[in-house]
Design an enzyme around this catalytic site. Structure first.
Site, PDB file in Angstrom:
ATOM      1  N   THR A   1      23.196  64.017  29.477  1.00  0.00           N
ATOM      2  CA  THR A   1      24.169  63.020  29.930  1.00  0.00           C
ATOM      3  C   THR A   1      24.314  63.191  31.423  1.00  0.00           C
ATOM      4  OG1 THR A   1      25.508  62.873  27.952  1.00  0.00           O
ATOM      5  CG2 THR A   1      26.679  62.566  30.022  1.00  0.00           C
TER       6      THR A   1
ATOM      7  N   ARG B   1      30.809  55.973  16.823  1.00  0.00           N
ATOM      8  CA  ARG B   1      31.386  57.134  17.530  1.00  0.00           C
ATOM      9  C   ARG B   1      31.270  56.955  19.051  1.00  0.00           C
ATOM     10  NH1 ARG B   1      29.556  61.114  21.442  1.00  0.00           N
ATOM     11  NH2 ARG B   1      30.786  62.974  21.151  1.00  0.00           N
ATOM     12  N   VAL B   2      32.358  57.242  19.737  1.00  0.00           N
ATOM     13  CA  VAL B   2      32.349  57.243  21.202  1.00  0.00           C
ATOM     14  C   VAL B   2      32.858  58.612  21.650  1.00  0.00           C
ATOM     15  CG1 VAL B   2      33.410  56.257  23.271  1.00  0.00           C
ATOM     16  CG2 VAL B   2      32.663  54.745  21.424  1.00  0.00           C
ATOM     17  N   GLY B   3      32.167  59.214  22.589  1.00  0.00           N
ATOM     18  CA  GLY B   3      32.569  60.534  23.082  1.00  0.00           C
ATOM     19  C   GLY B   3      33.422  60.439  24.324  1.00  0.00           C
ATOM     20  N   ASP B   4      33.358  61.497  25.121  1.00  0.00           N
ATOM     21  CA  ASP B   4      34.202  61.575  26.318  1.00  0.00           C
ATOM     22  C   ASP B   4      33.670  60.789  27.500  1.00  0.00           C
ATOM     23  OD1 ASP B   4      31.982  63.389  26.356  1.00  0.00           O
ATOM     24  OD2 ASP B   4      32.812  64.253  28.188  1.00  0.00           O
TER      25      ASP B   4
ATOM     26  N   THR C   1      29.960  67.106  30.633  1.00  0.00           N
ATOM     27  CA  THR C   1      28.872  66.889  29.690  1.00  0.00           C
ATOM     28  C   THR C   1      29.061  67.870  28.533  1.00  0.00           C
ATOM     29  OG1 THR C   1      26.462  66.859  29.392  1.00  0.00           O
ATOM     30  CG2 THR C   1      27.339  68.477  30.929  1.00  0.00           C
ATOM     31  N   GLY C   2      28.441  67.559  27.413  1.00  0.00           N
ATOM     32  CA  GLY C   2      28.576  68.446  26.258  1.00  0.00           C
ATOM     33  C   GLY C   2      29.345  67.756  25.138  1.00  0.00           C
TER      34      GLY C   2
ATOM     35  N   GLY D   1      31.702  65.894  23.439  1.00  0.00           N
ATOM     36  CA  GLY D   1      32.763  65.029  23.953  1.00  0.00           C
ATOM     37  C   GLY D   1      34.098  65.216  23.263  1.00  0.00           C
TER      38      GLY D   1
END
Ligand code: ASP
Length: 325
Positions: free
Chosen positions: A187, A215-218, A238-239, A241
């Site tokens: 990312t 799904r949505v991350g950070d 990154t990582g 989320g």
């Protein structure tokens, strides 16, 4: 023992990243924010992304403002089919769809984000359009995609043959474990400070490989995957989320810097907050990078293996991050 309790007991006896809570008067806080050391442009990005960093750094050297530089910089990775976590060629969700998330934030504190977008490569630019051409901050899914077409973005097949092959192999077992530095990295979060002292940032990703549909991350969440405050500094993540969202990591780092913490100590503290929510050594990775308006930088991750790339005198230099483990 729950980590929260463990770290609570360790208190301030150990270094700042394990400290929780009080900002003022903390050993890592300085009374005033540092002044900018030079007016050379600064660009810093997560992981090993030399072409993206060179692009943004050189653009700023030529007078391009930081927002344009950051969007053009991350676009290099969005167009890179070999980067399996960003843009075209990225790994799909478990239903085989590539869905992208991105955000941008500028020196005025304006921001825009798109989430779970299909068929559009340059989602950071799309997020910029959301920021500049709509009254909104977030557009998701089909709404974001239709908005992209209205702005002239081409429809592009994001799932590469290689990514489809990897997904079909994954389907054999369909095991979802967000592994450290393996299938979930690259990312790109990028922070740019131009010669005029204007800070901008962007974060762009396909999120976790084989995530649940929807799904949505950070990465596109302002405050979690990215935060920019031109009075103070900027941070990006990154990582995993979910862990970053639970601690609002990028906002936390900027607030710590506002209270006089160096970017390095602020990144360490943000990782400490994540660790304090875990029992034992976590099996996931998170990495943060940050800069302040003086041009100082910081980076820290949970595990070894995270690195960042920064622009210096016409070169992109990749540096391993320090880590908690
Ligand atoms: N932070 C991203 C997410 O959770 C993944 C990554 O950084 O690779 O969606």
């Amino acid at each position: 023992m729950k980590r929260r309790k463990f770290f609570g007991q360790m208190g301030m006896a150990i270094s700042g990243f394990f400290g929780i809570g009080s900002l003022h008067g903390h050993p890592h806080s300085r009374n005033t924010l540092p002044k900018r050391l030079s007016d050379h442009p600064i660009s810093i990005g997560t992981w090993n992304c030399p072409d993206a960093i060179l692009t943004s750094g050189q653009l700023m050297e030529g007078g391009t403002p930081s927002l344009e530089a950051v969007v053009k910089g991350v676009a290099v990775e969005e167009a890179n089919e070999n980067n399996t976590t960003v843009g075209i060629g990225a790994s799909p969700d478990r239903s085989g769809r590539v869905t992208l998330d991105a955000c941008v934030m500028n020196s005025n504190g304006d921001c825009g984000a798109v989430m779970a977008v299909e068929n559009i490569v340059h989602v950071a630019r799309l997020a910029q359009h959301v920021m500049e051409d709509t009254p909104h901050v977030n557009l998701v899914g089909l709404g974001a995609e239709e908005f992209a077409y209205s702005k002239g973005f081409p429809k592009t097949q994001l799932l590469s043959m290689a990514a489809e092959k990897r997904w079909k192999a994954w389907l054999q077992k369909s095991e979802f474990t967000p592994k450290i530095n393996v299938e979930n990295h690259d990312t790109i979060g990028m922070l740019c400070l131009d010669a005029q002292g204007k800070l901008s940032g962007s974060c762009t990703t396909s999120g976790l490989a084989y995530k649940m549909k929807g799904r949505v991350g950070d990465s596109p969440i302002i405050g979690s995957g990215l935060f920019v405050d031109n009075q103070v500094g900027a941070a990006t993540a990154t990582g995993l989320g979910e862990a970053v969202i639970k601690t609002v990591g990028s906002f936390l780092i900027v607030e710590l810097m506002r209270n006089g913490w160096s970017p390095q100590k602020a990144c360490e503290e943000a990782i400490g907050r994540i660790l304090s929510q875990q029992t034992g050594k976590p099996d996931f990775q998170v990495g943060f990078i940050a800069i302040n308006i003086a041009g100082e930088r910081g980076a820290f991750s949970i595990h070894k293996g995270f690195s960042f790339t920064h622009y210096e005198s016409g070169k992109a230099i990749n540096v391993p991050s320090s880590s908690a483990y």
